[in-house]
Motif scaffolding. Structure first.
Motif, PDB file in Angstrom:
ATOM      1  N   ARG A  48       0.917  -1.343  -0.045  1.00  0.00           N
ATOM      2  CA  ARG A  48       0.179  -0.210  -0.119  1.00  0.00           C
ATOM      3  C   ARG A  48       0.810   1.365   0.127  1.00  0.00           C
ATOM      4  O   ARG A  48       0.542   2.201  -0.930  1.00  0.00           O
ATOM      5  CB  ARG A  48      -0.922   0.022   1.284  1.00  0.00           C
ATOM      6  N   GLU A  49       1.885   1.289   0.784  1.00  0.00           N
ATOM      7  CA  GLU A  49       2.799   2.391   0.968  1.00  0.00           C
ATOM      8  C   GLU A  49       3.544   2.515  -0.553  1.00  0.00           C
ATOM      9  O   GLU A  49       3.863   3.831  -0.973  1.00  0.00           O
ATOM     10  CB  GLU A  49       3.954   2.371   2.081  1.00  0.00           C
ATOM     11  N   VAL A  51       2.366   1.874  -3.350  1.00  0.00           N
ATOM     12  CA  VAL A  51       1.593   2.543  -4.375  1.00  0.00           C
ATOM     13  C   VAL A  51       1.177   3.835  -4.291  1.00  0.00           C
ATOM     14  O   VAL A  51       1.079   4.494  -5.047  1.00  0.00           O
ATOM     15  CB  VAL A  51       0.346   1.479  -4.534  1.00  0.00           C
ATOM     16  N   GLU A  52       1.033   4.162  -2.753  1.00  0.00           N
ATOM     17  CA  GLU A  52       0.770   5.423  -2.525  1.00  0.00           C
ATOM     18  C   GLU A  52       1.963   6.298  -3.009  1.00  0.00           C
ATOM     19  O   GLU A  52       1.578   7.588  -3.538  1.00  0.00           O
ATOM     20  CB  GLU A  52       0.624   5.522  -0.913  1.00  0.00           C
ATOM     21  N   ALA A  53       3.156   5.902  -2.770  1.00  0.00           N
ATOM     22  CA  ALA A  53       4.414   6.732  -3.146  1.00  0.00           C
ATOM     23  C   ALA A  53       4.283   7.016  -4.645  1.00  0.00           C
ATOM     24  O   ALA A  53       4.518   8.171  -5.220  1.00  0.00           O
ATOM     25  CB  ALA A  53       5.542   6.119  -2.752  1.00  0.00           C
ATOM     26  N   SER A  55       1.879   6.789  -6.851  1.00  0.00           N
ATOM     27  CA  SER A  55       0.604   7.725  -7.215  1.00  0.00           C
ATOM     28  C   SER A  55       0.384   9.005  -6.437  1.00  0.00           C
ATOM     29  O   SER A  55      -0.899   9.559  -6.225  1.00  0.00           O
ATOM     30  CB  SER A  55      -0.515   6.844  -7.030  1.00  0.00           C
ATOM     31  N   LEU A  56       1.740   9.497  -5.752  1.00  0.00           N
ATOM     32  CA  LEU A  56       1.475  10.533  -4.824  1.00  0.00           C
ATOM     33  C   LEU A  56       0.838  11.589  -5.189  1.00  0.00           C
ATOM     34  O   LEU A  56      -0.056  12.610  -4.628  1.00  0.00           O
ATOM     35  CB  LEU A  56       3.072  10.973  -4.408  1.00  0.00           C
ATOM     36  N   PRO A  59      -4.334  11.692  -6.475  1.00  0.00           N
ATOM     37  CA  PRO A  59      -5.101  11.477  -5.539  1.00  0.00           C
ATOM     38  C   PRO A  59      -6.343  10.514  -5.683  1.00  0.00           C
ATOM     39  O   PRO A  59      -6.907   9.989  -5.113  1.00  0.00           O
ATOM     40  CB  PRO A  59      -5.554  12.523  -4.864  1.00  0.00           C
ATOM     41  N   HIS A  61      -6.243   8.120  -8.135  1.00  0.00           N
ATOM     42  CA  HIS A  61      -5.968   6.661  -8.106  1.00  0.00           C
ATOM     43  C   HIS A  61      -6.459   5.619  -7.186  1.00  0.00           C
ATOM     44  O   HIS A  61      -6.359   6.159  -5.860  1.00  0.00           O
ATOM     45  CB  HIS A  61      -4.485   6.649  -8.228  1.00  0.00           C
ATOM     46  N   ILE A  63      -5.997   3.423  -4.687  1.00  0.00           N
ATOM     47  CA  ILE A  63      -4.790   2.675  -4.016  1.00  0.00           C
ATOM     48  C   ILE A  63      -4.890   1.220  -3.866  1.00  0.00           C
ATOM     49  O   ILE A  63      -4.307   0.123  -4.043  1.00  0.00           O
ATOM     50  CB  ILE A  63      -4.429   3.697  -2.893  1.00  0.00           C
ATOM     51  N   ASP A  64      -6.029   0.941  -3.408  1.00  0.00           N
ATOM     52  CA  ASP A  64      -6.454  -0.390  -2.655  1.00  0.00           C
ATOM     53  C   ASP A  64      -6.587  -1.394  -4.058  1.00  0.00           C
ATOM     54  O   ASP A  64      -6.041  -2.572  -3.766  1.00  0.00           O
ATOM     55  CB  ASP A  64      -7.793  -0.453  -1.793  1.00  0.00           C
TER      56      ASP A  64
END
Length: 228
Positions: A48-49, A51-53, A55-56, A59, A61, A63-64
């Protein structure tokens, strides 16, 4: 002493599967896949972290959904060809050598899942070498120190008698936060200058340098257990 290894990029050359699986995860969600450089920059983080990075700045996107697609793709690749991602040269020899040393225990701290850790241990027949295994299912993502602190507790070793061996800045920062030593490897996914800047006491260019980096002399092999 507890010597803790990262897996992907340190023991296992898994970059092709990681990059391909992340590209597929984005494509399945109708998105442009990230570049190889973007993906390798976040290797070491939990999914998760990571993918968050990536797609920073997006917002919108999902993520899950991207994270789930990545896990499914990556696990499918590993099931189909469990030995497609090889161990780096010298990895198996150094694990066996360290495990034979008196007073040395081995551990794992990885952003991979428990399923991935189990597959790694069984594919290469190294399960019995490790006294502690910590992964993304057990603790917050690197660089949070929880994985290492839990590994120390699992092995019964104080944190200050622990060394983290890894290829990313996240590994080095995690080690420093846990009060452990940090040794980087130059063949992984983050460059040497970043490893040193993030807390590595030194960066080795081959597994042949690890004994010296750890401060070991000639090998002192554990005596075999007495037969009952």
């Amino acid at each position: 002493m507890l010597v803790v290894f990262d897996v992907d990029g340190t023991l296992l050359d898994s970059q092709h599967a990681i990059v391909a699986s992340m590209a597929e995860a984005y494509q399945l969600n109708g998105l442009e896949p990230p570049s190889r450089e973007q993906v390798l920059a976040v290797v070491g983080l939990s999914v998760r972290e990571a993918v968050e990075a990536i797609s920073l700045d997006r917002p919108d996107h999902p993520i899950d959904a991207i994270g789930l697609a990545f896990k499914q793709s990556f696990n499918a690749r590993r099931r189909a060809a469990p030995e497609a991602d090889p161990l780096y040269d010298g990895a198996l020899d150094v694990l066996k050598s360290l495990a034979a040393r008196e007073g040395v225990l081995l551990g794992i701290a990885t952003g991979n899942s428990r399923r991935g850790v189990d597959r790694f241990l069984d594919t290469f027949g190294v399960r019995d070498l490790f006294a502690a295994t910590q992964c993304a299912d057990d603790a917050p993502s690197k660089p949070h120190p929880a994985m290492l602190l839990q590994a120390a507790a699992q092995a019964g070793v104080p944190a200050e008698d622990m060394v983290m061996i890894g290829d990313t800045t996240f590994d080095m920062m995690m080690a420093r936060s846990a009060g452990a030593r940090a040794i980087g490897v130059a063949w992984g996914y983050h460059p040497t200058d970043r490893l040193l800047a993030s807390g590595a006491e030194r960066v080795i260019s081959s597994f042949g340098e690890l004994d010296t980096a750890l401060g070991f002399g000639p090998l002192e092999v554990r005596a075999p257990a007495a037969a009952e």
